[in-house]
Scaffold this active site. Structure first.
Site, mmCIF file in Angstrom:
data_model
loop_
_atom_site.group_PDB
_atom_site.id
_atom_site.type_symbol
_atom_site.label_atom_id
_atom_site.label_comp_id
_atom_site.label_asym_id
_atom_site.label_seq_id
_atom_site.Cartn_x
_atom_site.Cartn_y
_atom_site.Cartn_z
ATOM 1 N N THR A 181 27.991 34.784 33.149
ATOM 2 C CA THR A 181 27.143 35.217 34.317
ATOM 3 C C THR A 181 27.029 36.551 34.627
ATOM 4 O OG1 THR A 181 26.634 34.478 36.683
ATOM 5 C CG2 THR A 181 28.903 34.896 36.367
ATOM 6 N N GLU A 263 36.874 39.234 38.290
ATOM 7 C CA GLU A 263 37.309 38.754 39.607
ATOM 8 C C GLU A 263 38.805 38.700 39.610
ATOM 9 O OE1 GLU A 263 33.285 36.010 40.318
ATOM 10 O OE2 GLU A 263 35.481 35.172 39.630
#
Length: 388
Positions: A181, A263
């Site tokens: 992504t 993340e």
């Protein structure tokens, strides 16, 4: 940060997912640009990817890129395609260019449609704000769970003329490109034919964005665009190799920034597999280690649990010979002949924010390297709360 000649940038807040933060970005080339695009291999391709693929077959030159965050416009069916096309037509009218000359890109939540009216309402400010000084704002507008905008600019000289290549990217999770992504836009004021841009971009992507992994998942929206508008002059064919080197370098830097911003991550880890019988074998083994949740949690815990590394490779059943396998961490021996060595020296290396795990198979001459990160409590928290 130096921007290439003839490119303008703007960002606006459309309130797609969050209020009062830029989530809409526009890049405009003042002259038609040759271009190339590389897209996700995921079967569930998002609407902007489908439109980008169609343009790649039909449109030789483009003028703009429209990007939004907060909504992926993926798995939204024919309605999602119509939403994207409606917005591109509206924006094209405001810019005075054909809609097919605008490349779309989206990132965000899968399965939700674009808030078309809200985005349209932001177009006047988006177009009015175009400036050569706002590339960093576009990089910020395309962020989702990213913690910082990722922008790299490089200048290079050919025959006494100066050219610039600017790259920007977003990505922090759902990263296991072919692609991930991840969105990346590469802009240059050098003039190059599309026949050169396409293989050059694929080569650069293969050696950079396709050699990173955060969590092993490949997104529906992965897109890399390369635009060349020639506003600084045409690049002589004898200098195309120099451009390839600059492009590859920019892509590698952006790829590393994505992994650094993964993340919840606290470690950037380079995994190198050497001594394989083929490059394909080396890649499979490197990715198996890089994507293993058990290995990645050990990275987070700064635990030199070499057994997990051997398990990640051995499960592939490739016929490795344990007695030939050795592992080093930042050059510190951890495994020799398939057996563990004292761990404390390697543990100290794992306390660093960046380190290299080198695996020697002793079977051949092929090698492969990949960038990955650790897997932390924060990764689970961020993704558990992503839609709420």
């Amino acid at each position: 940060m130096r921007a290439p000649k003839g490119f303008l940038f703007s960002a606006a807040a459309a309130g797609i997912k969050y209020r009062e933060r830029p989530d809409l970005g526009l890049i405009l080339s003042e002259a038609p640009a040759t271009w190339a695009g590389v897209f996700t291999r995921n079967d569930f391709k998002a609407a902007p990817v489908l439109l980008g693929l169609k343009r790649r077959e039909e449109v030789p030159r483009v003028r703009a890129i429209l990007v939004n965050s907060g909504c992926a416009n993926a798995c939204t069916g024919p309605e999602g395609l119509r939403d994207a096309e409606t917005l591109l037509e509206d924006l094209a009218g405001r810019l005075g260019i054909p809609p097919q000359e605008i490349l779309p890109a989206s990132t965000g939540v899968i399965g939700t449609r674009l808030p078309v009216e809200r985005i349209r309402e932001a177009f006047p400010a988006l177009v009015a704000g175009l400036s050569p000084e706002k590339a960093h704002l576009v990089a910020r507008a395309m962020m989702t769970t990213d913690t910082f905008p990722k922008v790299v600019s490089r200048s290079f000289e050919v025959g006494g003329r100066s050219f610039t290549l600017l790259g920007m990217a977003k990505g922090a999770g759902m990263i296991a490109p072919h692609l991930a992504t991840m969105l990346a836009f590469l802009l240059t004021d050098a003039g190059l034919p599309s026949a050169v841009l396409t293989p050059t971009l694929r080569e650069a992507v293969e050696a950079s964005f396709n050699r990173i992994t955060v969590d092993g998942d490949t997104s529906t929206n992965d897109t890399v665009y390369l635009l060349a508008n020639g506003q600084a002059g045409e690049l002589p064919s004898g200098s195309w190799d120099s451009f390839r080197e600059v492009l590859s370098g920019v892509c590698r830097e952006l790829a590393a920034l994505i992994v650094r911003d993964a993340e919840g991550a606290s470690k950037l880890v380079k995994i190198v597999v050497r001594g394989a019988r083929s490059s394909e074998e080396a890649e499979r083994l490197a990715r198996a280690v890089a994507d293993s949740p058990l290995v990645k949690t050990a990275f987070f815990g700064e635990d030199p649990n070499w057994g997990r590394i051997l398990v990640a490779m051995g499960k592939l059943g490739l016929g490795l010979i344990p007695e030939r396998v050795s592992i080093k961490l930042n050059g510190v021996p951890l495994v020799e002949g398939g057996c563990g060595l004292p761990e404390e020296p390697a543990r100290k290396e794992m306390a660093r924010p960046e380190f290299t795990l080198e695996i020697q198979l002793g079977l051949g001459e092929a090698s492969f390297e990949i960038l990955t990160c650790d897997l932390s409590y924060d990764y689970v928290k961020i993704n558990a709360e992503y839609r709420t």
